[in-house]
Every structure is written in C-alpha cells, then in structure tokens.
Enzyme design. Sequence first.
Site, PDB file in Angstrom:
ATOM      1  N   CYS A 100       3.524 -14.473  -2.183  1.00 31.60           N
ATOM      2  CA  CYS A 100       4.012 -13.212  -2.767  1.00 31.60           C
ATOM      3  C   CYS A 100       5.233 -13.409  -3.662  1.00 31.60           C
ATOM      4  O   CYS A 100       5.620 -12.489  -4.382  1.00 31.60           O
ATOM      5  CB  CYS A 100       4.307 -12.206  -1.664  1.00 31.60           C
ATOM      6  SG  CYS A 100       2.862 -11.843  -0.661  1.00 31.60           S
ATOM      7  N   HIS A 239       8.862  -7.026  -4.803  1.00 31.16           N
ATOM      8  CA  HIS A 239       7.481  -7.246  -4.348  1.00 31.16           C
ATOM      9  C   HIS A 239       7.079  -6.088  -3.435  1.00 31.16           C
ATOM     10  O   HIS A 239       7.827  -5.708  -2.530  1.00 31.16           O
ATOM     11  CB  HIS A 239       7.382  -8.584  -3.621  1.00 31.16           C
ATOM     12  CG  HIS A 239       6.133  -8.738  -2.828  1.00 31.16           C
ATOM     13  ND1 HIS A 239       4.882  -8.519  -3.374  1.00 31.16           N
ATOM     14  CD2 HIS A 239       5.921  -9.050  -1.522  1.00 31.16           C
ATOM     15  CE1 HIS A 239       3.971  -8.691  -2.436  1.00 31.16           C
ATOM     16  NE2 HIS A 239       4.568  -9.015  -1.305  1.00 31.16           N
ATOM     17  N   ASN A 269      -0.348  -4.363  -0.639  1.00 30.50           N
ATOM     18  CA  ASN A 269       0.336  -5.604  -1.012  1.00 30.50           C
ATOM     19  C   ASN A 269      -0.650  -6.493  -1.779  1.00 30.50           C
ATOM     20  O   ASN A 269      -1.578  -7.045  -1.189  1.00 30.50           O
ATOM     21  CB  ASN A 269       0.821  -6.290   0.273  1.00 30.50           C
ATOM     22  CG  ASN A 269       1.514  -7.619   0.022  1.00 30.50           C
ATOM     23  OD1 ASN A 269       1.424  -8.171  -1.072  1.00 30.50           O
ATOM     24  ND2 ASN A 269       2.176  -8.141   1.025  1.00 30.50           N
TER      25      ASN A 269
HETATM   26  N1  COA Z   1      -3.707   0.711  13.140  1.00 30.04           N
HETATM   27  C1  COA Z   1      -3.327   1.180  14.340  1.00 30.04           C
HETATM   28  N2  COA Z   1      -2.613   0.443  15.218  1.00 30.04           N
HETATM   29  C2  COA Z   1      -2.273  -0.799  14.847  1.00 30.04           C
HETATM   30  C3  COA Z   1      -2.654  -1.337  13.598  1.00 30.04           C
HETATM   31  C4  COA Z   1      -3.398  -0.535  12.734  1.00 30.04           C
HETATM   32  N3  COA Z   1      -3.797  -0.950  11.528  1.00 30.04           N
HETATM   33  N4  COA Z   1      -2.193  -2.592  13.518  1.00 30.04           N
HETATM   34  C5  COA Z   1      -1.541  -2.844  14.651  1.00 30.04           C
HETATM   35  N5  COA Z   1      -1.604  -1.769  15.468  1.00 30.04           N
HETATM   36  C6  COA Z   1      -1.017  -1.608  16.776  1.00 30.04           C
HETATM   37  C7  COA Z   1      -0.828  -2.931  17.485  1.00 30.04           C
HETATM   38  O1  COA Z   1      -1.998  -3.286  18.188  1.00 30.04           O
HETATM   39  C8  COA Z   1       0.316  -2.640  18.395  1.00 30.04           C
HETATM   40  O2  COA Z   1      -0.165  -1.939  19.505  1.00 30.04           O
HETATM   41  P1  COA Z   1       0.446  -2.190  20.968  1.00 30.04           P
HETATM   42  O3  COA Z   1       1.890  -1.792  20.874  1.00 30.04           O
HETATM   43  O4  COA Z   1      -0.372  -1.306  21.830  1.00 30.04           O
HETATM   44  O5  COA Z   1       0.264  -3.642  21.230  1.00 30.04           O
HETATM   45  C9  COA Z   1       1.150  -1.684  17.595  1.00 30.04           C
HETATM   46  O6  COA Z   1       0.277  -1.095  16.632  1.00 30.04           O
HETATM   47  C10 COA Z   1       2.281  -2.370  16.857  1.00 30.04           C
HETATM   48  O7  COA Z   1       2.954  -1.364  16.213  1.00 30.04           O
HETATM   49  P2  COA Z   1       4.454  -1.550  15.778  1.00 30.04           P
HETATM   50  O8  COA Z   1       5.250  -2.226  16.847  1.00 30.04           O
HETATM   51  O9  COA Z   1       4.937  -0.241  15.288  1.00 30.04           O
HETATM   52  O10 COA Z   1       4.314  -2.574  14.577  1.00 30.04           O
HETATM   53  P3  COA Z   1       5.409  -2.876  13.550  1.00 30.04           P
HETATM   54  O11 COA Z   1       6.461  -1.839  13.517  1.00 30.04           O
HETATM   55  O12 COA Z   1       5.837  -4.287  13.705  1.00 30.04           O
HETATM   56  O13 COA Z   1       4.618  -2.765  12.182  1.00 30.04           O
HETATM   57  C11 COA Z   1       3.796  -4.115  10.440  1.00 30.04           C
HETATM   58  C12 COA Z   1       3.654  -3.711  11.903  1.00 30.04           C
HETATM   59  C13 COA Z   1       2.774  -5.197  10.136  1.00 30.04           C
HETATM   60  C14 COA Z   1       3.528  -2.903   9.565  1.00 30.04           C
HETATM   61  C15 COA Z   1       5.250  -4.641  10.187  1.00 30.04           C
HETATM   62  O14 COA Z   1       5.570  -5.638  11.119  1.00 30.04           O
HETATM   63  C16 COA Z   1       5.423  -5.185   8.812  1.00 30.04           C
HETATM   64  O15 COA Z   1       5.300  -4.487   7.826  1.00 30.04           O
HETATM   65  N6  COA Z   1       5.781  -6.493   8.674  1.00 30.04           N
HETATM   66  C17 COA Z   1       5.945  -7.131   7.399  1.00 30.04           C
HETATM   67  C18 COA Z   1       4.585  -7.485   6.878  1.00 30.04           C
HETATM   68  C19 COA Z   1       4.605  -7.867   5.421  1.00 30.04           C
HETATM   69  O16 COA Z   1       5.134  -7.146   4.619  1.00 30.04           O
HETATM   70  N7  COA Z   1       3.990  -9.001   5.106  1.00 30.04           N
HETATM   71  C20 COA Z   1       3.837  -9.493   3.795  1.00 30.04           C
HETATM   72  C21 COA Z   1       5.104 -10.075   3.301  1.00 30.04           C
HETATM   73  S1  COA Z   1       4.884 -10.768   1.750  1.00 30.04           S
END
Ligand code: COA
Length: 312
Positions: A100, A239, A269
Amino acid sequence: MPEKRVTNDDLAKIMDTSDEWIRSRTGIGERRITEEKTTANLAAGAARKALDDSGMEACEIELILVATSTPEYYFPNTACEVQAAIGAENAAAFDLSAACSGFIFALNTAHAFLQSGMYRNALVIGADVMSKVVDWKDRSTCVLFGDGAGAVVIRSEDSEKEGIRQGIMGSEGKGGEVLTCRARSNANFLTGKEPDTDYLYMNGQEVFKFAVKKVPECITRLLEETKTEKEEITYFLLHQANYRIIEAAAKRLKLPIEKFPMNIEHYGNTSGASIPILLDEMNRRGELKRGDKLVLAGFGAGLTWGAMLLTW
Ligand code: COA
C-alpha cells in the site's frame, strides 16, 4: 476503476457480515471488483488517461513504473505489459513492490531518476487487484479491499515553485508478519513440496497500531526536513485503508479532518492504487489549484511507509 460495484449489503448475502459492521469500523460502503480485467489492463487504462491529461504521446515516455503487489505474472512484469498495451516502446519498464506504500515508493523512485538526469519523464502507476488475493471466506479481511488503478505522468522542468519537492520512505522488515501474502514456497524435486499459494493474512489491530503511529511520524519528519509548516499544506492525501486511521492521523497532527480528503467509502482499500485514484478524482472535480501544497502519504505491508511533499 472496474465497473462492478459490490456493496456491503451484497457481501452480507454471501458471508456473515453487515453494512453497519463494515461502515462503522472502516468507512467503506462499497468497492469495485474486476471480473475480466487484469492488473495490467487496469494499469493501462489509468495510464492512457494520465497520458491524455499530460498531452504527451506514449512514445515520448522514457520510464514506466508500476507499483503493484498483485501482478498477473512473476514475469514479464506488469510495466512491460502496460508498455505493450499503450505503445510506449521507448520506455524502460519495471514493477516495484511496496504494497500500500507502493505508489509513494514508485513516485519517489521516478523522481530520483529524473533528478539524476537519467530520464526526463516517467509514467508512474499504482495498480492492484486485491480481490484475487483475499480469502473470500475470511470476513475480517476480504471486506476491506477493492480493485483499481491510478496513474500520473511526471516530467523534469526547471521550476523551484512547482512539482515534487521531496519524498521520504521507510521500512521495517521485522514487523512484516502482521500483513502478508505468500507467493510460492520452495517446491521442487529436492523438497518434494507441491507448489502452493496463499491468501492475504492480516493482524488488523497490529496494522492499525502501526499505521496510526507511523503516518503522523513520517509526515512530521517530511515537514521538518522541508521546513514546511503543517498549516501551509492544503491537503494531506493518505492511503485509503480505513477512515479511523486517517482520523487518528489528523488528530495526532492536530489538524482538521477537512484537510484529509477521503474516497474510501466508494472503493475500499485499493492498495497501491488508492492515492493516485484520490488525486485524480480531486483533480477532475477541480479541487486542486495551482500552487496548492499537497502531502501524499502511504503505509502498508513490509512494513513500509512513505510521504511526499509537492506543489500542484
Ligand atoms: N463482519 C462482522 N463481524 C466481523 C467481520 C465482518 N466483516 N470481521 C470480523 N468480525 C468480527 C470478528 O470475528 C470479531 O468477533 P469476536 O469479537 O466475536 O471474535 C470482531 O468482529 C472483531 O471486531 P473488532 O474488535 O471491533 O475489530 P477491530 O476494531 O480490530 O476492527 C479492523 C477490525 C480490521 C477493521 C481493524 O483492525 C482495522 O481496520 N485494521 C487495519 C486494517 C488495515 O487498514 N489494513 C490495511 C493497511 S494497508
């Protein structure tokens, strides 16, 4: 952009997710997914539009750099495919992989070539088809990404006032395991292994922590090195990975969120393509004025990050 829009509600029909979950955590409402077009097809489409805007002919282009981590082939590289597609037969063409951050790394590389005098112009493209490397059974990653391409043409000109001023780049390989996509392991008659491929793996929370720390740090360093006050910058084009990352960066930099344009809602993304796509949309909407100072900043797998200061 590929034409096919896939909304969060579309995804909710094929996996256990919801528009509310995706939107509230990422800002994404829909993404584009290509069915037929390859990374090179998308890259060539963006390249043609950039050439049209620049008023240059393909045959005048001396260097083509494609930032991608989702090529169609190990070889030939995507840039050579683009060269053939647009008829830029006089250009040297190669790919650059920094996920990215790829577009920032490529633009910086092209800028260095131009500064050295080795080339006088370059076509710099960010293109990724993330839909072929995400695991569509892993709802925690597949909902985040989309496909697309964006391109710019840069050329050497004697101007103190306009153009690319400075770029910085950084890497931290030892943190790389938080965001990976394996190509092939050593499969041969000695190892007896079958060729394998793997899907994208991400530790979302670790990537989040890395991004919200590194992006403001790297922008601050760029501004210090160029003796630029943050208030002088018209827009920070980050980004487009997650609106919460962008909000957190704005907050740490103590800048209003209005200075951080976003289009993540429509595209998700798109990895190496996100910054040039945003730049292009703003340009076509007439939101960029000559003399505006812009900071572009990318971050991603590697880990890698980079930023660039330019005057439009
Ligand atoms: N729909 C519904 N539920 C989902 C899901 C989806 N698409 N994806 C994951 N979950 C669930 C998980 O199973 C987990 O459930 P559990 O608590 O019962 O185990 C829960 O949601 C996790 O939620 P949360 O703790 O709120 O996740 P988060 O706040 O860490 O958000 C991301 C997850 C991926 C959105 C966040 O970590 C993020 O944006 N990270 C950066 C990713 C990124 O930008 N990457 C590219 C960089 S170049």
